[in-house]
Scaffold this motif. Structure first.
Motif, mmCIF file in Angstrom:
data_model
loop_
_atom_site.group_PDB
_atom_site.id
_atom_site.type_symbol
_atom_site.label_atom_id
_atom_site.label_comp_id
_atom_site.label_asym_id
_atom_site.label_seq_id
_atom_site.Cartn_x
_atom_site.Cartn_y
_atom_site.Cartn_z
ATOM 1 N N TRP A 229 7.936 4.764 -3.245
ATOM 2 C CA TRP A 229 7.812 5.136 -4.380
ATOM 3 C C TRP A 229 8.551 6.345 -4.819
ATOM 4 C CZ3 TRP A 229 1.998 3.694 -4.608
ATOM 5 C CH2 TRP A 229 1.961 2.127 -4.853
ATOM 6 N N ILE A 239 3.131 12.780 -6.633
ATOM 7 C CA ILE A 239 1.861 12.188 -7.432
ATOM 8 C C ILE A 239 1.912 11.586 -8.425
ATOM 9 C CG2 ILE A 239 -0.122 13.236 -8.230
ATOM 10 C CD1 ILE A 239 0.251 15.626 -6.156
ATOM 11 N N GLU A 240 2.972 12.075 -9.500
ATOM 12 C CA GLU A 240 3.203 11.192 -10.593
ATOM 13 C C GLU A 240 3.795 9.780 -10.432
ATOM 14 O OE1 GLU A 240 6.221 13.794 -12.457
ATOM 15 O OE2 GLU A 240 6.926 11.939 -13.738
ATOM 16 N N ARG A 241 4.432 9.637 -9.660
ATOM 17 C CA ARG A 241 4.789 8.449 -9.144
ATOM 18 C C ARG A 241 3.822 7.546 -8.727
ATOM 19 N NH1 ARG A 241 10.461 7.052 -8.149
ATOM 20 N NH2 ARG A 241 12.076 8.443 -9.469
ATOM 21 N N PHE A 242 3.008 7.953 -7.633
ATOM 22 C CA PHE A 242 1.990 7.202 -7.151
ATOM 23 C C PHE A 242 1.210 6.746 -8.375
ATOM 24 C CE2 PHE A 242 -2.204 6.900 -5.328
ATOM 25 C CZ PHE A 242 -2.099 6.377 -3.993
ATOM 26 N N GLN A 243 0.996 7.366 -9.491
ATOM 27 C CA GLN A 243 0.125 7.025 -10.463
ATOM 28 C C GLN A 243 0.772 5.856 -11.135
ATOM 29 O OE1 GLN A 243 -0.411 10.694 -12.407
ATOM 30 N NE2 GLN A 243 -2.257 11.345 -11.022
ATOM 31 N N HIS A 244 2.123 6.085 -11.460
ATOM 32 C CA HIS A 244 2.984 5.241 -12.455
ATOM 33 C C HIS A 244 3.113 3.791 -11.543
ATOM 34 C CE1 HIS A 244 4.727 8.585 -14.720
ATOM 35 N NE2 HIS A 244 3.395 8.067 -15.177
ATOM 36 N N GLN A 246 0.923 2.268 -9.341
ATOM 37 C CA GLN A 246 -0.283 1.340 -9.168
ATOM 38 C C GLN A 246 -0.064 0.019 -9.823
ATOM 39 O OE1 GLN A 246 -2.807 2.342 -7.134
ATOM 40 N NE2 GLN A 246 -1.553 4.017 -6.989
ATOM 41 N N GLU A 274 0.554 2.455 0.360
ATOM 42 C CA GLU A 274 1.182 2.795 -0.856
ATOM 43 C C GLU A 274 1.857 1.567 -1.080
ATOM 44 O OE1 GLU A 274 2.670 6.716 -1.032
ATOM 45 O OE2 GLU A 274 1.393 7.582 0.342
#
Ligand code: CP
Ligand code: NVA
Length: 310
Positions: A229, A239-244, A246, A274
């Motif tokens: 990701w 971190i921001e990508r991890f959220q987007h 999901q 992930e």
């Protein structure tokens, strides 16, 4: 020997369907144990410029050159004058006086193009922010070995619409595979990349689909592919990508929508739990280590096509 008229290997868009198939067939020949050490590049030297990390690309290119009777040189941008501001144009002209070929892994595709423009020796793209053509040659080889054909097979790519996705889209279009890419809307492939793939697909009859629905992409697919990701150079966005991302994990629920004999693919390195669960990555449908081994064979074919005496 394949009938390749190209001087460089910068993007699959420059290669015809026949040239790609010739390279894949050569790779399959070179993979045979009796052909492992054919001295087709005796005495030739490949320079490998790396501005990003690598395990597979570095080791497979270096081992491939040694197996072909040549040599390879690792050139970190940090330890060469590139890191102190010497231009790519000067570097290309200097290195052309020593070497028989260059591989470069960097950020901008324009840097790879510039190196090719100023070098008098073949230049190979070992990954940019836009493309990863060597990876996709190994991927197509893996699908060909597994299913015996490429045309008409359906690939589902779930995740970030960047380098690997772009090259997969172009590669699929070239060989007549259907591809469906599911990404969060903000991470879809760039419109010009989609347009390029669709333009190529017109001639081969393949279908290019872009969606934000992973189930739709995976529906009826023969191969499911994912990638990290946060790519190299995007570490601060992790971190921001991890959220987007999901909802874009390849897991047991998602793969239910594929054909029962689907294969799972990943360019590696992987981030377990992930973009993909350990169960899928290590499961019976996974071909990830066949893919990684095929980097060696596919790149030996590219090296021979570009660097062997004609
Ligand atoms: N898949 C791939 O290109 O791996 P490396 O970054 O280890 O070269
Ligand atoms: N998209 C990944 C691929 C690594 C082989 C990256 O660019 O880091």
């Amino acid at each position: 020997a394949p009938s390749i008229i190209q001087e460089n290997f910068l993007s699959l868009k420059d290669y015809s369907t026949d040239e790609i198939m010739d390279l894949l067939n050569l790779a399959i020949e070179l993979k045979k144990p009796e052909n492992k050490y054919l001295p087709l590049l005796q005495g030739k030297v490949l320079g490998m410029i790396f501005e990003k990390s690598s395990t597979r690309t570095r080791v497979s290119f270096e081992a491939g050159m040694l197996q072909l009777g040549g040599n390879a040189m690792f050139l970190s941008s940090q330890d060469t004058q590139l890191g102190r501001g010497e231009t790519i144009a000067d570097t290309g002209r200097v290195l052309s006086g020593y070497l028989d070929g260059l591989m470069i892994r960097t950020f901008h595709q324009s840097s790879v193009q510039e190196l090719a423009d100023f070098s008098s020796i073949p230049v190979i793209n070992g990954l940019t922010d836009d493309y990863h053509p060597c990876q996709v040659m190994a991927d197509l080889m893996t699908i060909l070995e597994h299913f015996g054909t490429l045309k008409g097979k359906k690939m589902a790519y779930i995740g970030d619409g960047n380098n690997v996705a772009n090259s997969l889209m172009i590669g699929a279009a070239k060989v007549g595979m259907d591809i469906s890419i599911a990404s969060p809307i903000a991470y879809a492939p760039k419109p010009e990349m989609i347009a390029l793939a669709k333009q190529i697909a017109q001639y081969t009859g393949s279908t290019i689909e872009i969606t934000d629905n992973p189930e739709q992409a995976v529906s009826g697919s023969d191969a499911i592919y994912t990638d990290v990701w946060a790519s190299m150079g995007q570490e601060q966005e992790t971190i921001e990508r991890f959220q987007h991302f999901q909802g874009f994990q390849v897991n047991e629920n998602l793969v239910k929508h594929a054909k029962t004999d689907y294969i799972f693919m990943h360019c590696l390195p992987a981030h377990r739990e992930e973009e993909v669960t350990t169960a899928i990555l290590e499961g019976p449908h996974s071909v990830i280590f066949q893919q990684s081994e095929n980097r060696l064979h596919a790149q030996k074919a590219i090296l021979v096509a570009l660097m062997a005496d004609k």
